[in-house]
Design a protein around this motif. Structure first.
Motif, PDB file in Angstrom:
ATOM      1  N   UNK A 265       5.196  84.871  78.429  1.00  0.00           N
ATOM      2  CA  UNK A 265       4.568  84.365  79.433  1.00  0.00           C
ATOM      3  C   UNK A 265       5.070  84.061  80.485  1.00  0.00           C
ATOM      4  N   UNK A 266       6.472  83.583  80.171  1.00  0.00           N
ATOM      5  CA  UNK A 266       7.431  83.250  81.531  1.00  0.00           C
ATOM      6  C   UNK A 266       8.559  84.036  81.509  1.00  0.00           C
ATOM      7  N   UNK A 267       8.386  85.389  81.870  1.00  0.00           N
ATOM      8  CA  UNK A 267       9.775  86.222  81.691  1.00  0.00           C
ATOM      9  C   UNK A 267      10.753  86.015  82.830  1.00  0.00           C
ATOM     10  N   UNK A 268      11.840  86.446  82.487  1.00  0.00           N
ATOM     11  CA  UNK A 268      12.714  86.212  83.582  1.00  0.00           C
ATOM     12  C   UNK A 268      12.882  87.540  84.397  1.00  0.00           C
ATOM     13  N   UNK A 269      12.810  87.331  85.629  1.00  0.00           N
ATOM     14  CA  UNK A 269      12.533  88.389  86.701  1.00  0.00           C
ATOM     15  C   UNK A 269      13.446  88.785  87.599  1.00  0.00           C
ATOM     16  N   UNK A 270      14.795  88.345  87.389  1.00  0.00           N
ATOM     17  CA  UNK A 270      15.933  88.550  88.081  1.00  0.00           C
ATOM     18  C   UNK A 270      16.286  87.203  88.763  1.00  0.00           C
ATOM     19  N   UNK A 271      17.532  87.539  89.269  1.00  0.00           N
ATOM     20  CA  UNK A 271      18.294  86.263  90.063  1.00  0.00           C
ATOM     21  C   UNK A 271      18.373  86.462  91.318  1.00  0.00           C
ATOM     22  N   UNK A 272      17.829  87.838  91.568  1.00  0.00           N
ATOM     23  CA  UNK A 272      18.028  88.045  93.265  1.00  0.00           C
ATOM     24  C   UNK A 272      19.474  88.176  93.677  1.00  0.00           C
ATOM     25  N   UNK A 273      20.431  88.199  92.964  1.00  0.00           N
ATOM     26  CA  UNK A 273      21.751  88.529  93.131  1.00  0.00           C
ATOM     27  C   UNK A 273      22.051  89.796  93.952  1.00  0.00           C
ATOM     28  N   UNK A 274      22.827  90.044  95.065  1.00  0.00           N
ATOM     29  CA  UNK A 274      22.721  91.369  95.983  1.00  0.00           C
ATOM     30  C   UNK A 274      23.107  92.554  94.836  1.00  0.00           C
ATOM     31  N   UNK A 275      23.764  92.446  93.711  1.00  0.00           N
ATOM     32  CA  UNK A 275      24.281  93.537  92.971  1.00  0.00           C
ATOM     33  C   UNK A 275      23.285  93.833  91.806  1.00  0.00           C
ATOM     34  N   UNK A 276      22.175  92.902  91.769  1.00  0.00           N
ATOM     35  CA  UNK A 276      21.406  93.008  90.640  1.00  0.00           C
ATOM     36  C   UNK A 276      20.829  94.406  90.194  1.00  0.00           C
ATOM     37  N   UNK A 277      20.433  94.886  91.321  1.00  0.00           N
ATOM     38  CA  UNK A 277      19.707  96.368  91.302  1.00  0.00           C
ATOM     39  C   UNK A 277      20.672  97.697  91.355  1.00  0.00           C
ATOM     40  N   UNK A 278      22.002  97.296  91.138  1.00  0.00           N
ATOM     41  CA  UNK A 278      22.970  98.395  91.094  1.00  0.00           C
ATOM     42  C   UNK A 278      23.514  98.667  89.769  1.00  0.00           C
ATOM     43  N   UNK A 279      23.516  99.871  89.352  1.00  0.00           N
ATOM     44  CA  UNK A 279      23.962 100.523  87.824  1.00  0.00           C
ATOM     45  C   UNK A 279      24.827 101.746  88.114  1.00  0.00           C
ATOM     46  N   UNK A 280      25.700 101.901  87.057  1.00  0.00           N
ATOM     47  CA  UNK A 280      26.580 103.217  87.391  1.00  0.00           C
ATOM     48  C   UNK A 280      25.563 104.397  87.291  1.00  0.00           C
ATOM     49  N   UNK A 281      24.684 104.326  86.762  1.00  0.00           N
ATOM     50  CA  UNK A 281      23.681 105.597  86.843  1.00  0.00           C
ATOM     51  C   UNK A 281      22.700 105.294  88.011  1.00  0.00           C
ATOM     52  N   UNK A 282      22.655 106.439  88.881  1.00  0.00           N
ATOM     53  CA  UNK A 282      21.854 106.462  90.044  1.00  0.00           C
ATOM     54  C   UNK A 282      20.246 106.261  89.612  1.00  0.00           C
TER      55      UNK A 282
END
Length: 323
Positions: A265-282
């Protein structure tokens, strides 16, 4: 102009004091949509005499005592009576063991939960021993017979864990095409279901994921499911059974169909860091960016403008609840 100045789109997210970090990035993420975010902790909010007008998200129920849940339930009723949108009703909360048993009895899950404090013992193996409260996790590897269960239970008690907080959970997972285990997840925000990323891990207790385990095809499929999510009805069904309108469901895909593991009921939903949405796979990067966008839209749909103001939570003549 004056009418718009006196109205506000406000989202109030309520957690326990030590777990407000889960939503720390969202004031900045929602600000461009015109939503003001306030984060309250129960320790201050439950005894308050008044609270701001807005949309409320009540979380962290598994970290509250029964008396705190009761007070939160009273405040829920007050907010709803005042015309506020409130996600999650504390009165409907089922602790982990109760939820798992309900899901099994209703036919949503095929696996069981056994409480040694109630004299319950596994009748099917393998199982694992875990704690029930506070997301403190698993205490054993997979256990394949009654002797191993007894040894694991005795070891947990020797470490100081309490019998009432322990449960044997029947293992319910089927490896993916790559041979790795997966933890699927989805968020519910009101009536919206938003697919979360899938965790891929070699260990049977998939939790944080490993790079290089998922295939390119799996990442492509994950991105495609952002538009056509095949498990939306299942996710809705589990949340409805739990009486919950906000949170993240973790589940697995097995030969017997999807199996629900827990609702956070209180999930971690991200830190907002600039690179948080980056991954080696596009494709995985695109999926994470799409999830963020869909979550923002889902929150936006729950937060209508209201006149600025306050809601009285209790008559000042009543004693402040002790929580």
């Amino acid at each position: 102009m004056q009418a718009s100045v006196n109205r506000v789109r406000r989202l109030i997210y309520v957690t326990t004091r030590d777990h407000a970090y889960t939503f720390q990035a969202w004031p900045a993420l929602l600000a461009p949509t015109g939503i003001e975010v306030q984060r309250f902790c129960y320790e201050q909010w439950l005894p308050a005499a008044r609270t701001p007008v807005g949309t409320y998200v009540l979380t962290d129920f598994d970290r509250l005592s029964v008396s705190e849940l009761q007070v939160a339930g009273e405040l829920f009723q007050t907010l709803v009576a005042a015309g506020m949108t409130v996600l999650n009703d504390p009165r409907q909360f089922r602790p982990r063991a109760f939820l798992l048993k309900q899901l099994q009895h209703s036919g949503i899950n095929t696996f069981g939960c056994h409480l040694p404090a109630a004299g319950e013992w596994p009748d099917r193996f393998p199982v694992f021993l875990r704690t029930l409260a506070g997301h403190r996790g698993v205490l054993s590897e997979l256990l394949h017979d009654g002797t191993a269960c007894q040894q694991a239970l005795e070891a947990a008690l020797a470490q100081g864990f309490t019998l009432s907080d322990l449960a044997f959970i029947t293992f319910a997972a089927t490896p993916s095409a790559t041979g790795a285990f997966q933890k699927h997840a989805a968020y519910r925000i009101g009536d919206r279901i938003v697919r979360a990323v899938t965790v891929n891990q070699r260990h049977w207790m998939a939790k944080v994921g490993e790079l290089g385990v998922a295939s390119e095809a799996q990442y492509r499929e994950e991105l495609t499911e952002m538009d056509h999510y095949p498990h939306a009805a299942f996710v809705h069904r589990v949340f409805d059974a739990a009486g919950s309108t906000f949170g993240r469901l973790d589940f697995g895909l097995t030969d017997a169909g999807p199996q629900a593991y827990e609702i956070n009921t209180n999930p971690h939903m991200g830190s907002g860091a600039p690179d948080e949405l980056m991954h080696p796979n596009a494709d995985r990067s695109a999926t994470m960016q799409r999830i963020r966008r869909d979550l923002i839209e889902a929150f936006g749909a729950q937060v209508p403008p209201h006149p600025r103001g306050w809601i009285r939570l209790r008559d000042q003549r009543r004693p402040v609840p002790r929580v």
